[in-house]
Design a protein around this motif. Structure first.
Motif, short mmCIF file in Angstrom:
data_model
loop_
_atom_site.label_atom_id
_atom_site.label_comp_id
_atom_site.label_asym_id
_atom_site.label_seq_id
_atom_site.Cartn_x
_atom_site.Cartn_y
_atom_site.Cartn_z
N ASN A 75 0.83 -1.21 0.00
CA ASN A 75 0.00 0.00 0.00
C ASN A 75 0.86 1.26 0.00
N ALA A 76 1.93 1.26 0.78
CA ALA A 76 2.82 2.42 0.81
C ALA A 76 3.47 2.64 -0.55
N LEU A 77 3.87 1.58 -1.21
CA LEU A 77 4.45 1.70 -2.55
C LEU A 77 3.43 2.22 -3.56
N ARG A 78 2.23 1.71 -3.47
CA ARG A 78 1.19 2.04 -4.43
C ARG A 78 0.67 3.47 -4.27
N HIS A 79 0.61 3.95 -3.03
CA HIS A 79 -0.07 5.23 -2.78
C HIS A 79 0.84 6.35 -2.32
N ALA A 80 2.10 6.09 -2.10
CA ALA A 80 3.01 7.14 -1.60
C ALA A 80 4.33 7.08 -2.37
N GLY A 81 5.00 8.18 -2.43
CA GLY A 81 6.33 8.19 -3.02
C GLY A 81 7.37 8.25 -1.92
N GLY A 82 8.58 7.99 -2.25
CA GLY A 82 9.66 8.11 -1.28
C GLY A 82 9.87 6.86 -0.48
N PRO A 83 10.85 6.91 0.40
CA PRO A 83 11.20 5.72 1.19
C PRO A 83 10.12 5.34 2.19
N ILE A 84 10.20 4.11 2.63
CA ILE A 84 9.23 3.53 3.56
C ILE A 84 10.01 3.05 4.77
N ARG A 85 9.51 3.36 5.96
CA ARG A 85 10.16 2.87 7.18
C ARG A 85 9.31 1.77 7.79
N LEU A 86 9.92 0.60 7.95
CA LEU A 86 9.29 -0.54 8.61
C LEU A 86 9.85 -0.63 10.02
N THR A 87 8.97 -0.62 11.00
CA THR A 87 9.38 -0.72 12.40
C THR A 87 8.62 -1.86 13.05
N LEU A 88 9.35 -2.74 13.70
CA LEU A 88 8.76 -3.85 14.45
C LEU A 88 9.15 -3.70 15.90
N SER A 89 8.20 -3.88 16.79
CA SER A 89 8.50 -3.73 18.21
C SER A 89 7.58 -4.61 19.04
N LEU A 90 7.97 -4.74 20.29
CA LEU A 90 7.16 -5.45 21.27
C LEU A 90 6.61 -4.42 22.24
N CYS A 91 5.33 -4.47 22.50
CA CYS A 91 4.68 -3.53 23.41
C CYS A 91 4.40 -4.25 24.73
N SER A 92 5.19 -3.94 25.74
CA SER A 92 5.02 -4.63 27.01
C SER A 92 3.72 -4.24 27.70
N VAL A 93 3.33 -2.99 27.61
CA VAL A 93 2.10 -2.52 28.26
C VAL A 93 0.87 -3.15 27.61
N ASP A 94 0.84 -3.13 26.27
CA ASP A 94 -0.30 -3.69 25.54
C ASP A 94 -0.16 -5.19 25.30
N ARG A 95 1.00 -5.74 25.67
CA ARG A 95 1.28 -7.16 25.49
C ARG A 95 1.07 -7.57 24.04
N ALA A 96 1.81 -6.89 23.14
CA ALA A 96 1.59 -7.09 21.71
C ALA A 96 2.87 -7.01 20.91
N TRP A 146 -0.28 1.01 11.18
CA TRP A 146 0.24 0.01 12.10
C TRP A 146 -0.79 -1.07 12.37
N PHE A 147 -0.28 -2.19 12.88
CA PHE A 147 -1.16 -3.25 13.37
C PHE A 147 -0.47 -3.92 14.56
N GLU A 148 -1.29 -4.60 15.36
CA GLU A 148 -0.78 -5.36 16.48
C GLU A 148 -1.33 -6.78 16.45
N LEU A 149 -0.46 -7.71 16.81
CA LEU A 149 -0.85 -9.09 17.05
C LEU A 149 -0.59 -9.35 18.53
N HIS A 150 -1.46 -10.10 19.17
CA HIS A 150 -1.35 -10.31 20.61
C HIS A 150 -1.09 -11.77 20.93
N PRO A 151 0.19 -12.11 21.09
CA PRO A 151 0.51 -13.49 21.48
C PRO A 151 0.12 -13.75 22.93
#
Length: 167
Positions: A75-96, A146-151
């Protein structure tokens, strides 16, 4: 559909986050990559996400995460120009596990109705079906989707421990 829908001034619906609190979650163990605005960034993003999930021992979420990362980067490639930043993290508060894709287009994503033979238009529906929550946040001149998955808690605790020990 679980996401709230608003109608902005221009009249087309956009999906908004399904989180009651609009503050960004506290994260730890995050990592980020700047990807070029080219088609090869989609499989690269998928490989990076799978490698990071493996490092965090979140193997059970690899398929869903890889699919959703692919959708957001596409979607970012299709609808936006320029570089894309992918960030992956663990959310301890939201447990995600959280994935963010930032691009240089300030326009918010819009949910479309895809017909049976359409080749596009299903990415945001997949986010809605597979993620626990998702949304889009405006920045100064761009956006982050963004999206979250909750293990399960025990799995996330192991991932957070792995993130603390990884340099």
């Amino acid at each position: 559909m679980n996401a709230a829908t608003l109608t902005p001034a221009h009249g087309s619906p956009m999906s908004t986050e399904r989180r009651p609190d609009t503050r960004p979650p506290a994260t730890s163990g995050g990592t980020s990559w700047l990807l070029p605005s080219e088609p090869s960034s989609v499989p690269t993003a998928r490989r990076l996400a799978l490698a990071q999930l493996s490092a965090w021992t979140l193997h059970d979420f690899a398929d869903d995460a890889a699919l959703l990362v692919s959708e957001l980067v596409t979607n970012a490639l299709r609808h936006a120009g320029g570089p894309i930043r992918l960030t992956l993290s663990l959310c301890s508060v939201d447990r995600a596990f959280r994935c963010e894709v930032a691009d240089e287009d300030p326009g918010q994503p819009r949910v479309r109705r895809a017909c049976g033979d359409d080749e596009s238009g299903r990415g945001l529906h997949l986010l809605d079906l597979l993620s626990r929550c998702w949304g889009s946040t405006c920045t100064a001149a761009s956006k982050v989707v963004w999206f979250e998955l909750h293990p399960p808690a025990v799995v996330l605790e192991a991932a957070l421990a792995a993130a603390r020990t990884t340099p």
